[in-house]
Scaffold this active site. Sequence first.
Site, mmCIF file in Angstrom:
data_model
loop_
_atom_site.group_PDB
_atom_site.id
_atom_site.type_symbol
_atom_site.label_atom_id
_atom_site.label_comp_id
_atom_site.label_asym_id
_atom_site.label_seq_id
_atom_site.Cartn_x
_atom_site.Cartn_y
_atom_site.Cartn_z
ATOM 1 N N CYS A 163 -1.304 -17.842 28.845
ATOM 2 C CA CYS A 163 -1.453 -18.878 27.824
ATOM 3 C C CYS A 163 -2.061 -18.366 26.529
ATOM 4 O O CYS A 163 -2.199 -19.129 25.570
ATOM 5 C CB CYS A 163 -2.274 -20.036 28.384
ATOM 6 S SG CYS A 163 -1.569 -20.690 29.917
ATOM 7 N N HIS A 303 -8.706 -24.429 23.105
ATOM 8 C CA HIS A 303 -7.731 -24.241 24.177
ATOM 9 C C HIS A 303 -7.565 -25.561 24.920
ATOM 10 O O HIS A 303 -6.456 -25.955 25.242
ATOM 11 C CB HIS A 303 -8.198 -23.125 25.117
ATOM 12 C CG HIS A 303 -7.167 -22.729 26.118
ATOM 13 N ND1 HIS A 303 -5.913 -22.303 25.751
ATOM 14 C CD2 HIS A 303 -7.197 -22.709 27.484
ATOM 15 C CE1 HIS A 303 -5.215 -22.026 26.847
ATOM 16 N NE2 HIS A 303 -5.962 -22.274 27.899
ATOM 17 N N GLU A 314 -15.414 -23.941 27.796
ATOM 18 C CA GLU A 314 -15.118 -23.705 26.378
ATOM 19 C C GLU A 314 -16.153 -24.402 25.494
ATOM 20 O O GLU A 314 -16.592 -23.842 24.475
ATOM 21 C CB GLU A 314 -13.712 -24.191 26.027
ATOM 22 C CG GLU A 314 -13.331 -23.876 24.587
ATOM 23 C CD GLU A 314 -11.883 -24.158 24.249
ATOM 24 O OE1 GLU A 314 -11.438 -23.750 23.160
ATOM 25 O OE2 GLU A 314 -11.178 -24.789 25.080
ATOM 26 N N LYS A 335 -3.392 -30.447 22.739
ATOM 27 C CA LYS A 335 -2.676 -30.470 24.027
ATOM 28 C C LYS A 335 -2.707 -31.861 24.652
ATOM 29 O O LYS A 335 -1.912 -32.149 25.543
ATOM 30 C CB LYS A 335 -3.279 -29.446 24.993
ATOM 31 C CG LYS A 335 -3.003 -27.997 24.631
ATOM 32 C CD LYS A 335 -3.547 -27.054 25.701
ATOM 33 C CE LYS A 335 -3.258 -25.588 25.374
ATOM 34 N NZ LYS A 335 -4.119 -25.065 24.300
ATOM 35 N N HIS A 340 0.584 -28.675 27.588
ATOM 36 C CA HIS A 340 0.236 -27.254 27.461
ATOM 37 C C HIS A 340 1.512 -26.427 27.421
ATOM 38 O O HIS A 340 2.232 -26.319 28.412
ATOM 39 C CB HIS A 340 -0.634 -26.843 28.647
ATOM 40 C CG HIS A 340 -1.226 -25.474 28.524
ATOM 41 N ND1 HIS A 340 -0.939 -24.615 27.476
ATOM 42 C CD2 HIS A 340 -2.102 -24.800 29.328
ATOM 43 C CE1 HIS A 340 -1.604 -23.487 27.648
ATOM 44 N NE2 HIS A 340 -2.309 -23.574 28.750
ATOM 45 N N PHE A 399 -4.543 -17.158 32.030
ATOM 46 C CA PHE A 399 -4.740 -16.661 33.389
ATOM 47 C C PHE A 399 -4.849 -15.135 33.348
ATOM 48 O O PHE A 399 -4.116 -14.468 32.622
ATOM 49 C CB PHE A 399 -3.553 -17.039 34.276
ATOM 50 C CG PHE A 399 -3.559 -18.462 34.777
ATOM 51 C CD1 PHE A 399 -4.543 -19.357 34.405
ATOM 52 C CD2 PHE A 399 -2.561 -18.912 35.632
ATOM 53 C CE1 PHE A 399 -4.545 -20.663 34.875
ATOM 54 C CE2 PHE A 399 -2.558 -20.211 36.116
ATOM 55 C CZ PHE A 399 -3.540 -21.093 35.736
#
Length: 414
Positions: A163, A303, A314, A335, A340, A399
């Site tokens: 991502c 994010h 975050e 998002k 996403h 990831f």
Amino acid sequence: MKRRVVVTGVGWLTPLGTGKEEVWNALCNGESGVDLITFFDTTGFVSKIAAELKNFDPQKYMDKKDAKRLDRFVQLAVAATSLALKDSRLELDKENRDRIGVVVSSGIGGIQTIETQMKRYLAGGPSRISPFLIPMIISNMAGGQISIMWQVKGPNFAIVTACATASHCIGESVEIIKRGDAEVMISGGGESAINPLGFGGFCSMKALSVRNDAPKKASRPFDRDRDGFVMGEGAGILILEELGHAQARGAHIYGEIVGYAATGDAYHVSAPEPTGEGATKAMNLALERAGLKPQDVEYINTHGTSTLLGDKIETQAIKKVFGEQAYKLVVGSTKSMTGHLLGAAGSVEAIICLLAMEHKIVPPTINLDNPDPECDLDYIPNKARPVEVKVALSNSFGFGGHNGVLVMKKYEKT
């Protein structure tokens, strides 16, 4: 002389629509691109929702023969490139093609083709496998195909960091221009993994929201009742250009990319490092390289995926970097509306930062109805807000522990 890098063209296709104005208006109106899945039968899947890109016709951007030989993620990246180049008004000719490069990729690649071709193999044996299987599935083929279609021959490679893919593609493209290896870079990401295999994999990880009874409320970053992310698909492409080159042709400049950093968590294949150390370091480094201080920033496009751990960690990282200034920032997650977009998320969100600077308005984080006590910053809940943004950050975390941060600044003539 220090080479500066500006953005002179943007193009995107998202679950909220296609084209700069359509998507931007939807974002500012707080619309959701999430709904029940229509691409396949979701019987047996625990989650039944996604942010699909509807009514996409690849033949608007390429001929039928090319479209048949490209996975959907490549088709989307090519389409977004066509829009971005048109927006930039950059003329391609024999003299400049060697100085134009491409760094465009995908976090997952051609998983739709993998699924389709495996079915053909199981039904009829190896002779049924397409000779285009391999070039259709590899993530570098988005950039490769863009280079071929527009005959641009500068640096051309792909970065795959889940991502964080598109943010890393943009950041490394900036570095290519800064060191003089190109004058223009086409950069970003494309993703299309909403098929039974890709979707089922995320379901098995228990990573997705299962709010099937209210899909448009499912993506709710920083909300107490969030239960996972919502898969989206689409593409975002930026035209990056050396400032002098852009000025010489009278290009419209959306903003300048002044900082970029990449770090690794070295912790887990999918979970974020609990203290947010990698994200914290990436934000600090990006600001340092931009020559800016935390108090110079007005907006962070987080994010913010709507996962229990990710949003909380975050938020912690932002507080570590910005201290008390964190509470003066607007810190949103788009998002909540787009879902996403995985490997394309970073480029779409970078474009959002640039348009926020241009229009002096910041899109909201929708569905933020019950704030999580551990997520206590100003996430622009539910309604867009007028904000004069001169410096914005875009965070992307993937990831594998891959972190990427871009710092964008409003361009001012000197």
